[in-house]
Design a protein around this motif. Structure first.
Motif, short mmCIF file in Angstrom:
data_model
loop_
_atom_site.label_atom_id
_atom_site.label_comp_id
_atom_site.label_asym_id
_atom_site.label_seq_id
_atom_site.Cartn_x
_atom_site.Cartn_y
_atom_site.Cartn_z
N ARG A 331 0.82 -1.20 0.00
CA ARG A 331 0.00 0.00 0.00
C ARG A 331 0.86 1.26 0.00
NH1 ARG A 331 -5.69 -1.23 0.03
NH2 ARG A 331 -5.89 0.94 0.66
N VAL A 332 0.44 2.26 -0.76
CA VAL A 332 1.09 3.57 -0.69
C VAL A 332 0.77 4.17 0.67
CG1 VAL A 332 1.14 5.90 -1.64
CG2 VAL A 332 0.94 3.94 -3.18
N PRO A 333 1.78 4.59 1.44
CA PRO A 333 1.49 5.21 2.74
C PRO A 333 0.52 6.37 2.61
CG PRO A 333 3.83 4.74 2.55
CD PRO A 333 3.23 4.46 1.20
N TYR A 334 -0.43 6.44 3.53
CA TYR A 334 -1.48 7.47 3.49
C TYR A 334 -1.81 7.91 4.91
CZ TYR A 334 -6.27 9.31 3.42
OH TYR A 334 -7.39 10.09 3.61
N ILE A 398 1.99 8.35 -8.21
CA ILE A 398 3.11 7.83 -7.44
C ILE A 398 3.47 6.42 -7.92
CG2 ILE A 398 3.83 7.09 -5.13
CD1 ILE A 398 1.94 9.34 -4.06
N ARG A 399 2.47 5.60 -8.12
CA ARG A 399 2.71 4.21 -8.53
C ARG A 399 3.25 4.11 -9.95
NH1 ARG A 399 1.55 0.09 -5.55
NH2 ARG A 399 0.19 0.25 -3.73
N SER A 400 2.97 5.08 -10.79
CA SER A 400 3.40 5.00 -12.19
C SER A 400 4.92 5.03 -12.33
CB SER A 400 2.79 6.15 -13.00
OG SER A 400 3.42 7.38 -12.69
N ARG A 401 5.60 5.70 -11.40
CA ARG A 401 7.06 5.79 -11.38
C ARG A 401 7.63 6.40 -12.66
NH1 ARG A 401 9.48 2.07 -7.45
NH2 ARG A 401 11.37 2.12 -8.71
N THR A 402 6.83 7.07 -13.42
CA THR A 402 7.30 7.67 -14.66
C THR A 402 7.32 9.19 -14.52
OG1 THR A 402 5.05 7.65 -15.56
CG2 THR A 402 6.46 5.78 -16.09
N PRO A 403 8.27 9.86 -15.17
CA PRO A 403 8.35 11.33 -15.09
C PRO A 403 7.11 11.99 -15.68
CG PRO A 403 10.41 10.41 -15.92
CD PRO A 403 9.40 9.28 -15.92
#
Length: 421
Positions: A331-334, A398-403
């Motif tokens: 999970r992305v921290p939230y 955030i999850r995409s990790r792409t610029p």
């Protein structure tokens, strides 16, 4: 294989433990579920302790995860006010600390949480020194803030983290005088960095909070057992009727350490080392919530997260893993906060030094904006302030990790969804 003759023991009666017990039953587990809580209150959620309940806006009963009768109805063996003082991994037993009773487990979940860090200075034994972690703490502090507001009393808070700021806001709403002493240059420095942390200083100053940055408390001065003032290492003395220690929390790992389970180093927040299935170094023992240090490939690191969402989601994930389901906890921290008229949600992980720039979308002056922490065009974290229904696209970024194009990221006329690869 999991079968009906097995016994699952959960040590820790917070949100993670309670939601794990709920999930075991929801997933069809019919064996014994034993939930051991060292508090006498039924399992509850902690955010209201520094928000709605502390402010008197939420009733006390609203904090509980389930109504008391839920546990019996779902055949959860709930032990309140009980401690576990030892785990025998070879025999697969836990030992109750009060009478030495041994309970066998087939799977064990450690959801022991964290405890407030203590001020190691003279005067902490005075009656007016407080912490905020448990419901009993909130019960007491609520009365303290009411009395301070009524009598124009002074509260000194050590620490400008989330708990410190939320209590400062509550204290001001009651009418108390508030001084916050913080060693960093801005509030929330370790989470938000100086660029955004300063906005919270402005918010609180507008509401009458006094800050003393670059300082630590060195002594709490009292007379006849009561607090009179708080002194700092910069030579200041702040009048005080009460002091709140809000200098962070430490994972409760003593039980795991004594059992020989692997622990994370301090650089990764301490806690019990678990894999992506929340399984410890012992395949029959799991950990979840504030005490668990889990790998997060998204940030190429290991994290221990102390916030509500981690307990809410980690407990069920651990329960499913204990049932031999295919689980990857990533999970992305939230987390979220409410202070005065400011509501905020934060997703991601971007400690100082990990990002190149902070990109702002919206109006900071009106406190209606989104801040993005960016490294080489990649979004590491996003914080929406009084802007709602954007958590999902922020987490997708955030999850995409792409610029991404930072000019487009800053433009409120460009939809966040369109920036996700």
């Amino acid at each position: 294989m999991v079968d009906a003759d097995q016994t699952f023991v959960i040590v820790g009666g917070g949100l993670a433990g309670a939601k794990a017990a709920e999930t075991l039953r929801a997933e069809g587990f019919t064996g014994r579920v034993i939930l051991i809580c060292d508090e006498r209150d039924h399992p509850y959620e902690r955010p209201p302790l520094s928000k709605g309940y502390l402010l008197g806006k939420d009733e006390r009963d609203s904090v509980f995860v389930h109504e008391p009768s839920w546990y019996a109805r779902n055949d959860i063996e709930l032990h309140l006010g009980q401690t576990v003082d030892a785990i025998d991994r070879a025999a697969r037993t836990v030992r109750f600390g009060d009478d030495g009773t041994l309970v066998h487990y087939d799977r064990l979940l450690l959801a022991t949480g964290a405890e407030p860090r203590r001020l190691d200075i003279p005067g902490t034994d005075l009656a007016g020194v407080h912490h905020l972690r448990r419901l009993a703490h909130a019960d007491r502090l609520k009365g303290v803030l009411q009395a301070l507001g009524r009598d124009n009393g002074h509260l000194v808070i050590a620490g400008a983290g989330w708990i410190g700021l939320e209590v400062a806001a509550a204290a001001r709403e009651y009418g108390a005088e508030v001084t916050v002493v913080e060693p960093e240059a801005t509030p929330l420095y370790a989470v938000l960095g100086p660029e955004v942390g300063g906005l919270f200083a402005e918010l609180h100053r507008e509401h009458g909070v006094r800050f003393h940055f670059g300082a630590r408390l060195t002594e709490i001065v009292g007379q006849d057992g009561m607090v009179l003032a708080a002194r700092t290492d910069t030579g200041e003395e702040h009048p005080a009727h009460d002091v709140l220690a809000a200098i962070g929390a430490a994972p409760r790992v003593a039980l795991a350490e004594a059992a020989g389970l692997e622990l994370a180093d301090r650089a990764h927040g301490g806690g019990i080392v678990v894999d992506e299935r929340l399984r410890t170094s012992d395949p029959h023992v799991y950990a979840a919530g504030d005490v668990a240090s889990f790998p997060l490939a998204l940030f190429d690191t290991r994290l221990r997260v102390e916030h509500w969402a981690n307990a809410l989601n980690g407990g069920p994930a651990a329960a499913r893993a204990m049932l031999d389901q295919d689980v990857t906890y990533d999970r992305v921290p939230y987390f979220f906060t409410d202070q005065y008229d400011l509501g905020m949600e934060y997703s991601g992980w971007a400690p100082p030094g990990s990002y190149d720039e902070v990109v702002i979308r919206g109006d900071v002056g009106k406190r209606e904006f989104i801040a993005f922490w960016v490294r080489e065009g990649r979004v590491l974290a996003g914080m929406n302030v009084n802007v709602w229904d954007v958590t999902e696209p922020i987490q997708r970024l955030i999850r995409s990790r792409t610029p991404v194009d930072t000019e487009a990221l800053a433009d409120p006329h460009v939809s966040l969804e369109s920036l996700v690869a």
